[in-house]
Design a protein around this motif. Structure first.
Motif, PDB file in Angstrom:
ATOM      1  N   LEU A  23       0.849  -1.301   0.085  1.00 21.78           N
ATOM      2  CA  LEU A  23       0.119  -0.257   0.068  1.00 21.78           C
ATOM      3  C   LEU A  23       0.835   1.230  -0.166  1.00 21.78           C
ATOM      4  O   LEU A  23       0.950   2.216   0.957  1.00 21.78           O
ATOM      5  CB  LEU A  23      -0.980  -0.078   1.130  1.00 21.78           C
ATOM      6  CG  LEU A  23      -1.867  -1.458   1.376  1.00 21.78           C
ATOM      7  CD1 LEU A  23      -2.786  -1.226   2.467  1.00 21.78           C
ATOM      8  CD2 LEU A  23      -2.663  -1.665   0.028  1.00 21.78           C
ATOM      9  N   HIS A  24       1.816   1.385  -1.019  1.00 21.43           N
ATOM     10  CA  HIS A  24       2.500   2.562  -1.053  1.00 21.43           C
ATOM     11  C   HIS A  24       3.120   2.803  -2.519  1.00 21.43           C
ATOM     12  O   HIS A  24       2.828   2.029  -3.464  1.00 21.43           O
ATOM     13  CB  HIS A  24       4.008   2.492  -0.174  1.00 21.43           C
ATOM     14  CG  HIS A  24       4.721   1.179  -0.475  1.00 21.43           C
ATOM     15  ND1 HIS A  24       4.898   0.086   0.287  1.00 21.43           N
ATOM     16  CD2 HIS A  24       5.637   0.617  -1.604  1.00 21.43           C
ATOM     17  CE1 HIS A  24       5.468  -0.784  -0.068  1.00 21.43           C
ATOM     18  NE2 HIS A  24       5.993  -0.425  -1.350  1.00 21.43           N
ATOM     19  N   GLY A  62       2.828   1.245  10.933  1.00 22.79           N
ATOM     20  CA  GLY A  62       1.870   1.273   9.948  1.00 22.79           C
ATOM     21  C   GLY A  62       1.694   0.459   8.706  1.00 22.79           C
ATOM     22  O   GLY A  62       2.450   0.598   7.711  1.00 22.79           O
ATOM     23  N   GLY A  64       0.119  -1.667   7.042  1.00 22.75           N
ATOM     24  CA  GLY A  64      -0.728  -1.932   5.865  1.00 22.75           C
ATOM     25  C   GLY A  64      -1.243  -3.650   6.074  1.00 22.75           C
ATOM     26  O   GLY A  64      -1.677  -3.823   7.170  1.00 22.75           O
ATOM     27  N   SER A  84      -0.333  -1.494  13.278  1.00 24.54           N
ATOM     28  CA  SER A  84      -1.363  -0.565  12.718  1.00 24.54           C
ATOM     29  C   SER A  84      -2.373  -0.430  13.408  1.00 24.54           C
ATOM     30  O   SER A  84      -2.706  -1.122  14.349  1.00 24.54           O
ATOM     31  CB  SER A  84      -1.596  -1.427  11.407  1.00 24.54           C
ATOM     32  OG  SER A  84      -2.962  -0.659  10.600  1.00 24.54           O
ATOM     33  N   ASP A 112      -1.150   1.728  18.190  1.00 27.91           N
ATOM     34  CA  ASP A 112      -0.973   3.203  17.884  1.00 27.91           C
ATOM     35  C   ASP A 112       0.540   3.496  17.678  1.00 27.91           C
ATOM     36  O   ASP A 112       1.126   3.292  18.805  1.00 27.91           O
ATOM     37  CB  ASP A 112      -1.847   4.035  18.641  1.00 27.91           C
ATOM     38  CG  ASP A 112      -1.727   5.465  18.077  1.00 27.91           C
ATOM     39  OD1 ASP A 112      -1.023   5.847  17.102  1.00 27.91           O
ATOM     40  OD2 ASP A 112      -2.810   6.409  18.578  1.00 27.91           O
ATOM     41  N   ALA A 113       1.105   3.820  16.461  1.00 25.48           N
ATOM     42  CA  ALA A 113       2.429   4.336  16.525  1.00 25.48           C
ATOM     43  C   ALA A 113       2.716   5.569  17.657  1.00 25.48           C
ATOM     44  O   ALA A 113       3.930   5.508  18.009  1.00 25.48           O
ATOM     45  CB  ALA A 113       2.858   4.640  15.135  1.00 25.48           C
ATOM     46  N   MET A 129       6.903   3.361   6.425  1.00 26.76           N
ATOM     47  CA  MET A 129       6.753   3.322   4.873  1.00 26.76           C
ATOM     48  C   MET A 129       5.313   4.095   4.705  1.00 26.76           C
ATOM     49  O   MET A 129       4.165   3.430   5.002  1.00 26.76           O
ATOM     50  CB  MET A 129       6.984   2.035   4.528  1.00 26.76           C
ATOM     51  CG  MET A 129       6.762   2.222   2.753  1.00 26.76           C
ATOM     52  SD  MET A 129       7.474   0.521   2.257  1.00 26.76           S
ATOM     53  CE  MET A 129       8.452   1.216   1.051  1.00 26.76           C
ATOM     54  N   SER A 131       3.554   6.005   6.127  1.00 25.89           N
ATOM     55  CA  SER A 131       2.212   6.196   7.246  1.00 25.89           C
ATOM     56  C   SER A 131       2.386   7.393   8.118  1.00 25.89           C
ATOM     57  O   SER A 131       1.520   7.819   8.707  1.00 25.89           O
ATOM     58  CB  SER A 131       2.353   4.877   8.242  1.00 25.89           C
ATOM     59  OG  SER A 131       3.693   4.825   8.904  1.00 25.89           O
TER      60      SER A 131
HETATM   61  N1  SAH Z   1       3.457   0.737   5.415  1.00 26.41           N
HETATM   62  C1  SAH Z   1       2.373   0.072   4.633  1.00 26.41           C
HETATM   63  C2  SAH Z   1       1.020   0.767   4.479  1.00 26.41           C
HETATM   64  C3  SAH Z   1       0.823   2.232   4.257  1.00 26.41           C
HETATM   65  S1  SAH Z   1      -0.823   2.646   4.338  1.00 26.41           S
HETATM   66  C4  SAH Z   1       2.696  -0.310   3.167  1.00 26.41           C
HETATM   67  O1  SAH Z   1       3.718   0.218   2.518  1.00 26.41           O
HETATM   68  O2  SAH Z   1       2.050  -1.056   2.633  1.00 26.41           O
HETATM   69  C5  SAH Z   1      -0.589   3.426   5.947  1.00 26.41           C
HETATM   70  C6  SAH Z   1      -0.829   2.636   7.103  1.00 26.41           C
HETATM   71  O3  SAH Z   1      -0.552   3.237   8.514  1.00 26.41           O
HETATM   72  C7  SAH Z   1      -2.086   1.670   7.357  1.00 26.41           C
HETATM   73  O4  SAH Z   1      -1.834   0.600   7.517  1.00 26.41           O
HETATM   74  C8  SAH Z   1      -2.611   2.472   8.417  1.00 26.41           C
HETATM   75  O5  SAH Z   1      -3.538   1.665   9.266  1.00 26.41           O
HETATM   76  C9  SAH Z   1      -1.403   3.006   9.232  1.00 26.41           C
HETATM   77  N2  SAH Z   1      -1.681   4.048  10.510  1.00 26.41           N
HETATM   78  C10 SAH Z   1      -2.176   5.232  10.283  1.00 26.41           C
HETATM   79  N3  SAH Z   1      -1.954   5.899  11.315  1.00 26.41           N
HETATM   80  C11 SAH Z   1      -1.480   4.999  12.109  1.00 26.41           C
HETATM   81  C12 SAH Z   1      -1.168   4.980  13.729  1.00 26.41           C
HETATM   82  N4  SAH Z   1      -1.389   6.151  14.220  1.00 26.41           N
HETATM   83  N5  SAH Z   1      -0.406   4.145  14.315  1.00 26.41           N
HETATM   84  C13 SAH Z   1      -0.227   3.081  13.534  1.00 26.41           C
HETATM   85  N6  SAH Z   1      -0.583   2.809  12.176  1.00 26.41           N
HETATM   86  C14 SAH Z   1      -1.349   3.671  11.466  1.00 26.41           C
END
Ligand code: SAH
Length: 273
Positions: A23-24, A62, A64, A84, A112-113, A129, A131
């Motif tokens: 998802l990037h 984050g 995905g 995530s 939560d990050a 990545m 996020s």
């Molecule tokens: N890194 C992954 C997804 C990117 S999309 C890839 O490259 O495939 C963004 C991701 O960040 C999603 O999974 C979303 O749920 C996550 N995200 C958004 N805010 C967040 C937070 N505060 N803590 C943890 N994850 C988070």
């Protein structure tokens, strides 16, 4: 946060028909690459900024649906904990980890990050990545990341960035476009590279490096639009007609933001001393 959590729970399944499992954005070093080759290439590019091998422990912030973590494990042997806020993303990622036989080395948690609840000083690399733009409190993100990294641990981050600070008048002029992007991609807090560096420094990181890869990622938007048109029926089933139509418009908006110097894309590295 709950807006983004609900949005990511809603879009996760549909997005795999548009973006694939990564998802990037893709890194298009040549226009011959497929989207899936280019998204894997972005992982390799970011990974090449440090040493990753079978002894490396990574937190994937984050995560995905887990695809970058699976790729990092397959290519480099690293052990990964993905986090995530999307329960759906974590559920799919853990299911795939089990199917692939990776469950001992690659795990995913809903967390939560900004406050992960993980132990201090346990990771060699924090992989962030695409996020960080979704997190308003980037000082909290970097403080929390600093806490869970070992000394000499590295942050590897790639994301959309602002090419320059936006004035209120810039934001008002593009209000409608920003609202479309928010409905499609979530509530965001974009920053310039300089601001990222300053926040990282403020949170105790050193040895910062940044690499602008805006030109290489732009072709991604044509691929997303193409995939969205190809998979129209199934995406509409997941997201509804109007959300689908707006996704197509959002690709044009993003393309315009890249070509008019509003948005860029950067890889960043920083080290916990
Ligand atoms: N890194 C992954 C997804 C990117 S999309 C890839 O490259 O495939 C963004 C991701 O960040 C999603 O999974 C979303 O749920 C996550 N995200 C958004 N805010 C967040 C937070 N505060 N803590 C943890 N994850 C988070």
């Amino acid at each position: 946060m709950s807006f983004n959590r609900e949005l990511y729970n809603k879009i996760t399944d549909a997005w795999t028909y548009i973006l694939g499992d990564n998802l990037h954005y893709g890194y298009f070093s040549s226009d011959q690459l497929s989207l899936s080759e280019a998204t894997n290439k972005l992982i390799d590019k970011l990974a090449s900024l440090t040493v990753i091998n079978a002894t490396t422990t990574i937190i994937d912030v984050g995560c995905g649906v887990g695809e970058p973590a699976f790729y990092l494990h397959k290519q480099y042997g690293a052990k990964i904990t993905g986090i995530s806020i999307s329960e759906r993303g974590v559920e799919l990622a853990n299911r795939k980890a089990a199917d692939k036989g990776y469950a001992d080395s690659v795990k995913f948690l809903v967390a939560d990050a900004l406050d992960s609840g993980l132990a201090c000083g346990i990771f060699d690399v924090a992989w962030i990545m695409e996020s960080s733009h979704l997190m308003r409190g980037k000082d909290r993100l970097f403080t929390e990341t600093h806490r869970v990294l070992k000394n000499k641990g590295t942050i590897l981050l790639c994301d959309l960035v602002l090419k320059h600070e936006l004035t209120l008048s810039d934001v008002l002029k593009k209000k409608v476009e920003f609202e479309v992007l928010e409905r499609q991609f979530g509530k965001v807090k974009m920053e310039t590279v300089i601001r990222y560096m300053s926040l990282l420094g403020h949170c105790g990181f050193t040895d910062m490096e940044s690499i602008d890869i805006s030109t290489e990622v732009v072709p991604t938007l044509f691929c997303w639009k193409h995939n969205a048109i190809e998979n129209r029926e199934v995406i509409i089933k997941h997201l509804g007609q109007s959300h689908y139509e707006e996704f197509l418009a959002s690709c044009d908006i993003l393309h315009n933001f890249f070509t008019t110097g509003i948005l860029g894309y950067t890889m960043l590295k920083a080290v916990k001393p």
